[in-house]
Scaffold this motif. Structure first.
Motif, PDB file in Angstrom:
ATOM      1  N   GLU A 130       0.808  -1.198   0.000  1.00  0.00           N
ATOM      2  CA  GLU A 130       0.000   0.000   0.000  1.00  0.00           C
ATOM      3  C   GLU A 130       0.853   1.264   0.000  1.00  0.00           C
ATOM      4  N   GLU A 131       2.016   1.198   0.680  1.00  0.00           N
ATOM      5  CA  GLU A 131       2.890   2.358   0.744  1.00  0.00           C
ATOM      6  C   GLU A 131       3.789   2.467  -0.483  1.00  0.00           C
ATOM      7  N   GLY A 132       3.673   1.482  -1.381  1.00  0.00           N
ATOM      8  CA  GLY A 132       4.453   1.531  -2.615  1.00  0.00           C
ATOM      9  C   GLY A 132       5.929   1.251  -2.421  1.00  0.00           C
ATOM     10  N   LYS A 133       6.260   0.519  -1.378  1.00  0.00           N
ATOM     11  CA  LYS A 133       7.658   0.227  -1.119  1.00  0.00           C
ATOM     12  C   LYS A 133       8.139  -0.884  -2.045  1.00  0.00           C
ATOM     13  N   VAL A 134       9.296  -0.676  -2.655  1.00  0.00           N
ATOM     14  CA  VAL A 134       9.901  -1.681  -3.514  1.00  0.00           C
ATOM     15  C   VAL A 134      11.256  -2.055  -2.923  1.00  0.00           C
ATOM     16  N   ALA A 135      11.466  -3.334  -2.770  1.00  0.00           N
ATOM     17  CA  ALA A 135      12.705  -3.792  -2.145  1.00  0.00           C
ATOM     18  C   ALA A 135      13.907  -3.405  -3.004  1.00  0.00           C
ATOM     19  N   ASN A 136      14.925  -2.852  -2.373  1.00  0.00           N
ATOM     20  CA  ASN A 136      16.154  -2.494  -3.048  1.00  0.00           C
ATOM     21  C   ASN A 136      17.017  -3.738  -3.216  1.00  0.00           C
ATOM     22  N   GLU A 137      17.677  -3.878  -4.373  1.00  0.00           N
ATOM     23  CA  GLU A 137      18.469  -5.078  -4.635  1.00  0.00           C
ATOM     24  C   GLU A 137      19.594  -5.237  -3.619  1.00  0.00           C
ATOM     25  N   ASP A 138      20.216  -4.125  -3.222  1.00  0.00           N
ATOM     26  CA  ASP A 138      21.282  -4.204  -2.226  1.00  0.00           C
ATOM     27  C   ASP A 138      20.737  -4.686  -0.888  1.00  0.00           C
ATOM     28  N   ASP A 139      19.527  -4.231  -0.526  1.00  0.00           N
ATOM     29  CA  ASP A 139      18.905  -4.681   0.723  1.00  0.00           C
ATOM     30  C   ASP A 139      18.595  -6.170   0.659  1.00  0.00           C
ATOM     31  N   ILE A 140      18.069  -6.608  -0.487  1.00  0.00           N
ATOM     32  CA  ILE A 140      17.756  -8.027  -0.675  1.00  0.00           C
ATOM     33  C   ILE A 140      19.022  -8.869  -0.539  1.00  0.00           C
ATOM     34  N   THR A 141      20.081  -8.434  -1.232  1.00  0.00           N
ATOM     35  CA  THR A 141      21.341  -9.176  -1.198  1.00  0.00           C
ATOM     36  C   THR A 141      21.920  -9.224   0.209  1.00  0.00           C
ATOM     37  N   SER A 142      21.909  -8.071   0.898  1.00  0.00           N
ATOM     38  CA  SER A 142      22.458  -8.016   2.260  1.00  0.00           C
ATOM     39  C   SER A 142      21.682  -8.923   3.211  1.00  0.00           C
ATOM     40  N   SER A 143      20.348  -8.893   3.100  1.00  0.00           N
ATOM     41  CA  SER A 143      19.515  -9.737   3.960  1.00  0.00           C
ATOM     42  C   SER A 143      19.785 -11.209   3.704  1.00  0.00           C
ATOM     43  N   ALA A 144      19.872 -11.580   2.433  1.00  0.00           N
ATOM     44  CA  ALA A 144      20.125 -12.980   2.084  1.00  0.00           C
ATOM     45  C   ALA A 144      21.497 -13.436   2.579  1.00  0.00           C
ATOM     46  N   ILE A 145      22.505 -12.574   2.450  1.00  0.00           N
ATOM     47  CA  ILE A 145      23.856 -12.939   2.867  1.00  0.00           C
ATOM     48  C   ILE A 145      23.930 -13.067   4.390  1.00  0.00           C
ATOM     49  N   ARG A 146      23.176 -12.225   5.112  1.00  0.00           N
ATOM     50  CA  ARG A 146      23.156 -12.342   6.577  1.00  0.00           C
ATOM     51  C   ARG A 146      22.572 -13.687   7.010  1.00  0.00           C
ATOM     52  N   THR A 147      21.447 -14.058   6.393  1.00  0.00           N
ATOM     53  CA  THR A 147      20.849 -15.360   6.715  1.00  0.00           C
ATOM     54  C   THR A 147      21.795 -16.489   6.322  1.00  0.00           C
ATOM     55  N   ASP A 148      22.409 -16.346   5.145  1.00  0.00           N
ATOM     56  CA  ASP A 148      23.339 -17.372   4.671  1.00  0.00           C
ATOM     57  C   ASP A 148      24.541 -17.499   5.604  1.00  0.00           C
TER      58      ASP A 148
END
Length: 322
Positions: A130-148
């Motif tokens: 609803e707020e029109g937020k689109v995930a940033n690729e750097d944020d996606i990558t950083s989040s995935a690498i933290r979990t990894d």
């Protein structure tokens, strides 16, 4: 002179055989170490595809490549040296650290179940939409690498436990091979999974009826596969985390949980004949998962109480400022 030459050649042959045997031993040890970490590998493979869901198809593989490079960097530059140093100078610390990571896996798995049951995950997603937020690729990558990073640490420490008796250099080589091999395997499979719908779309446009059938089946089946992988990923987190805790408690002297599960496993094996191996493993898995659920639920409850108390303090401070 000829005798000396033949003796030298014999020595070279002996050294070559010894080197080949050493390579075989390292390869075999790497295989054993990787097999011990199979549960976390499944978890890693199942968790990663969700990070690229909803992105432009053209960006899926580049992002997976970034995550894979980050994963390999974590394994080789941070986790591997730390694990080797700990195993060399503080071997007693490996079990508590492994259990800490196992507790995190239990927490993350149960938290995802709680979010699904309570509807918090869907609510957050709807709000972001609803707020029109689109995930940033750097944020996606950083989040995935933290979990990894957590999963990679588990893989490396589990593998290290399997080869702890090897000499230091052999341990380093084996773990490096495990790091590279598992990274290639996991992210190769992940890349194949996320592009399978594109392959299906391409096949569905071919003239061959068989190709179109296969292609349409892939396109229709991929959402279900991704949903299944998501469920498998959560289950694997809880099971692997619980098993790590089960074994860790036993090694630290708190043997009751391990003994209970082990006795149940042996009883099932003895009672089921030819299927004993499989059913015994399932029994052990269920016992590990139950422990993981209990520990994960406790941690989720504690974290929830902490967040609520912090929220209350924030609201109080905001009211006082007015």
């Amino acid at each position: 002179m000829a005798g000396g030459l033949f003796a030298l050649l014999d020595d070279v042959a002996v050294l070559a055989k010894a080197a080949a045997a050493s390579v075989d031993d390292v390869a075999a040890a790497s295989g054993r170490a990787s097999a011990k970490a199979a549960g976390v590998i499944v978890d890693d493979t199942a968790v990663t595809p969700r990070y690229v869901q909803g992105l432009e198809p053209a960006r899926e593989l580049p992002i997976i490549k970034k995550i894979a490079i980050g994963s390999l960097r974590n394994k080789l530059l941070f986790i591997l040296p730390a694990a080797l140093l700990l195993s060399q100078f503080l071997p007693w610390a490996l079990t508590p650290l492994l259990m800490l990571g196992g507790t995190y896996l239990c927490f993350e798995g149960v938290e995802k179940i709680w979010e699904r049951v309570s509807g918090h995950a869907e609510g957050a997603a709807d709000q972001a939409h609803e707020e029109g937020k689109v995930a940033n690729e750097d944020d996606i990558t950083s989040s995935a690498i933290r979990t990894d990073f957590i999963l990679s640490a588990e893989i490396m420490v589990i593998s290290l436990n399997e080869v702890a008796s090897e000499p230091f250099v052999s341990r380093a080589v084996i773990l490096a091979l495990v790091a590279v091999g598992i990274t290639v395997l996991v992210y190769g499979v992940v890349g194949l999974i996320v592009k399978m719908d594109d392959v299906g779309l391409h096949l569905s446009q071919r003239e061959s009826g068989f190709a179109r059938t296969v292609g349409n089946g892939l396109v229709k089946g991929m959402p279900g596969l991704l949903s299944t992988l998501s469920v498998v990923g959560v289950a694997a987190m809880i099971w692997v985390g619980g098993h790590i805790l089960l074994v860790g408690f036993d090694e630290l002297g708190f043997t009751a949980p391990y003994d209970l599960v082990h006795h149940a496993e042996v009883a099932v094996k003895d009672a089921t004949g030819a299927l004993g191996g499989i059913l015994g493993w399932i029994t052990n898995t269920i016992g590990s998962a139950l422990l993981g659920l209990i520990v994960g639920a406790i941690v989720v409850a504690v974290v929830s109480v902490f967040h609520r108390s912090k929220g209350t303090e924030t609201e109080t401070e905001a009211a006082a400022s007015h």
